[in-house]
Design a protein around this motif. Sequence first.
Motif, PDB file in Angstrom:
ATOM      1  N   ILE A 263       0.919  -1.167   0.056  1.00  0.00           N
ATOM      2  CA  ILE A 263      -0.016   0.065   0.009  1.00  0.00           C
ATOM      3  C   ILE A 263       0.886   1.220  -0.029  1.00  0.00           C
ATOM      4  CG2 ILE A 263      -1.864  -0.972   0.969  1.00  0.00           C
ATOM      5  CD1 ILE A 263      -1.144   0.281   3.883  1.00  0.00           C
ATOM      6  N   ARG A 264       2.318   1.170   0.258  1.00  0.00           N
ATOM      7  CA  ARG A 264       2.987   2.440   0.334  1.00  0.00           C
ATOM      8  C   ARG A 264       4.591   1.876   0.007  1.00  0.00           C
ATOM      9  NH1 ARG A 264       2.385   7.268   2.282  1.00  0.00           N
ATOM     10  NH2 ARG A 264       4.303   8.479   2.707  1.00  0.00           N
ATOM     11  N   ILE A 265       5.218   2.580  -0.788  1.00  0.00           N
ATOM     12  CA  ILE A 265       6.633   2.546  -0.965  1.00  0.00           C
ATOM     13  C   ILE A 265       7.301   3.889  -0.902  1.00  0.00           C
ATOM     14  CG2 ILE A 265       8.472   1.938  -2.536  1.00  0.00           C
ATOM     15  CD1 ILE A 265       6.595   0.084  -4.162  1.00  0.00           C
ATOM     16  N   ASP A 266       8.083   4.214   0.188  1.00  0.00           N
ATOM     17  CA  ASP A 266       8.998   5.130   0.268  1.00  0.00           C
ATOM     18  C   ASP A 266      10.352   5.042  -0.006  1.00  0.00           C
ATOM     19  OD1 ASP A 266       7.196   7.500   1.371  1.00  0.00           O
ATOM     20  OD2 ASP A 266       6.350   5.693   2.456  1.00  0.00           O
ATOM     21  N   ARG A 267      11.283   6.070  -0.376  1.00  0.00           N
ATOM     22  CA  ARG A 267      12.644   5.877  -0.548  1.00  0.00           C
ATOM     23  C   ARG A 267      13.380   6.953   0.004  1.00  0.00           C
ATOM     24  NH1 ARG A 267      15.733   7.956  -4.972  1.00  0.00           N
ATOM     25  NH2 ARG A 267      13.885   8.891  -5.869  1.00  0.00           N
ATOM     26  N   ARG A 268      14.599   6.405   0.597  1.00  0.00           N
ATOM     27  CA  ARG A 268      15.422   7.692   1.402  1.00  0.00           C
ATOM     28  C   ARG A 268      17.110   7.190   0.522  1.00  0.00           C
ATOM     29  NH1 ARG A 268      14.991  11.860   1.500  1.00  0.00           N
ATOM     30  NH2 ARG A 268      16.535  12.265   3.242  1.00  0.00           N
ATOM     31  N   PRO A 269      17.979   8.013   0.699  1.00  0.00           N
ATOM     32  CA  PRO A 269      19.174   7.635   0.285  1.00  0.00           C
ATOM     33  C   PRO A 269      19.502   6.641   1.319  1.00  0.00           C
ATOM     34  CG  PRO A 269      18.975  10.111   0.258  1.00  0.00           C
ATOM     35  CD  PRO A 269      17.787   9.614   0.951  1.00  0.00           C
ATOM     36  N   SER A 270      20.468   5.742   1.059  1.00  0.00           N
ATOM     37  CA  SER A 270      20.777   4.597   1.971  1.00  0.00           C
ATOM     38  C   SER A 270      21.989   4.977   2.902  1.00  0.00           C
ATOM     39  CB  SER A 270      21.592   3.549   1.080  1.00  0.00           C
ATOM     40  OG  SER A 270      22.159   2.566   2.146  1.00  0.00           O
ATOM     41  N   ALA A 271      21.898   4.653   3.925  1.00  0.00           N
ATOM     42  CA  ALA A 271      23.122   5.178   5.020  1.00  0.00           C
ATOM     43  C   ALA A 271      24.236   4.325   5.039  1.00  0.00           C
ATOM     44  CB  ALA A 271      22.501   4.878   6.453  1.00  0.00           C
ATOM     45  N   GLU A 277      22.891   5.163  -3.501  1.00  0.00           N
ATOM     46  CA  GLU A 277      22.223   4.016  -3.225  1.00  0.00           C
ATOM     47  C   GLU A 277      20.882   4.392  -2.125  1.00  0.00           C
ATOM     48  OE1 GLU A 277      23.099   0.314  -3.986  1.00  0.00           O
ATOM     49  OE2 GLU A 277      21.143   0.882  -3.693  1.00  0.00           O
ATOM     50  N   ASP A 278      19.876   3.404  -2.348  1.00  0.00           N
ATOM     51  CA  ASP A 278      18.700   3.808  -1.697  1.00  0.00           C
ATOM     52  C   ASP A 278      18.330   2.621  -0.562  1.00  0.00           C
ATOM     53  OD1 ASP A 278      18.086   5.815  -3.514  1.00  0.00           O
ATOM     54  OD2 ASP A 278      17.500   4.426  -4.981  1.00  0.00           O
ATOM     55  N   THR A 279      17.379   3.215   0.431  1.00  0.00           N
ATOM     56  CA  THR A 279      16.469   2.249   1.305  1.00  0.00           C
ATOM     57  C   THR A 279      15.363   2.434   1.153  1.00  0.00           C
ATOM     58  OG1 THR A 279      18.473   2.310   2.999  1.00  0.00           O
ATOM     59  CG2 THR A 279      16.203   1.950   3.566  1.00  0.00           C
ATOM     60  N   TYR A 280      14.576   1.388   0.722  1.00  0.00           N
ATOM     61  CA  TYR A 280      13.263   1.385   0.756  1.00  0.00           C
ATOM     62  C   TYR A 280      12.445   0.704   1.843  1.00  0.00           C
ATOM     63  CZ  TYR A 280      13.938   2.032  -4.438  1.00  0.00           C
ATOM     64  OH  TYR A 280      14.427   2.635  -5.786  1.00  0.00           O
ATOM     65  N   PHE A 281      11.129   1.579   2.089  1.00  0.00           N
ATOM     66  CA  PHE A 281      10.258   1.375   3.116  1.00  0.00           C
ATOM     67  C   PHE A 281       9.081   0.867   2.437  1.00  0.00           C
ATOM     68  CE2 PHE A 281      13.388   4.308   4.862  1.00  0.00           C
ATOM     69  CZ  PHE A 281      13.721   3.616   5.871  1.00  0.00           C
ATOM     70  N   ILE A 282       8.537  -0.219   2.645  1.00  0.00           N
ATOM     71  CA  ILE A 282       7.482  -1.022   1.811  1.00  0.00           C
ATOM     72  C   ILE A 282       6.496  -1.196   3.184  1.00  0.00           C
ATOM     73  CG2 ILE A 282       6.821  -2.910   0.535  1.00  0.00           C
ATOM     74  CD1 ILE A 282       9.162  -1.286  -0.491  1.00  0.00           C
ATOM     75  N   GLU A 283       5.409  -0.657   2.977  1.00  0.00           N
ATOM     76  CA  GLU A 283       4.428  -1.054   3.817  1.00  0.00           C
ATOM     77  C   GLU A 283       3.319  -1.883   3.150  1.00  0.00           C
ATOM     78  OE1 GLU A 283       1.062   1.839   6.550  1.00  0.00           O
ATOM     79  OE2 GLU A 283       2.860   2.381   6.040  1.00  0.00           O
TER      80      GLU A 283
END
Length: 329
Positions: A263-271, A277-283
Amino acid sequence: MSEEHTLPKVVCLGPLGTYSHQAGYEQFGDNVEYIERSSIRAVLDAVSSEIPFGLLPQENTIFGAVIEGYDALRSPAVGSSVFVRGEVVLPVQHCLIARKGVQFEQIERIISHEQALGQCTGFIAKHFPNVTLEKKPSTAAAARTLLEDDEMSLRSAAICSSLCAKIFDGLEVLQRSVQDTNINYTRFYVLAYTIDARPPVVRRVPQLRRALVRITLPPAQHTEQPAVSDGEDDEPTTPKPAHSRSLHLIMGTLLTTFGVPVIRIDRRPSASGCPFEDTYFIELEDFGTPVEPPVTGNSPADEAWLKKVRNGVAKVNAVGGLADVIGVW
């Protein structure tokens, strides 16, 4: 002699009077003791066995995702000692507040959290096109700034909740509902220090089960980037964007891996330190009829949902991703 009853602690973005504090009260009422911290990251870092719950602002319907919140969710502690265990949706009504006696025409500076400033851009542009805008860590911190003993505080106003005018003596509301639209809601994640801790909510509202998964690339898949030379004769090198690798991993597995709606995908630069590179948050959201959560712990159905999400995470890891369950509720 009976043991003294101590309330569980909930940490929120302070000082008291912020929308985080207000959201906490909507969710927990007087069943908890509220602890304030000066930044969103400090809120996350405070969640522990001593302060078992917290509130993390996640998204606003006008200004979008709360970047500080997602950056905090990149922490390795999230998914190991801090978990998302619920959500609160708060209707937000911003007010323009100043020290008593300050008039509209005297205002030269407006201060607030960047989310609140962004949610009131139309009002500010119409009524205060030439004022200085100043960001503060929270809306309540902006209100407290008005009480500082300096000349500028007499030419300033804050955008915050009307609650601040009650909490901080000497302030008054100049105008209510200064947000650009009345369809203004902020969603908060409820944090807990274990994945089975049950927050002491006031209202037990039936809802579909949800989960939050964080996905990135493991260190072995990070392409080594060429160093940028300081030599005068060397041509500068630019690191190649890595979005395509992580995005391919995400989109190539999500639709079939978990077997439930994303229902949701958010993306932030990877740490990780790897450029671009990216980090994805999948709800994720479970199918079926909404259920009322148990008072404590997890029900058998909750355990089955968590197992299903973990099985999906294992599949992501099997195809070269680095996935963690960081929330389930």
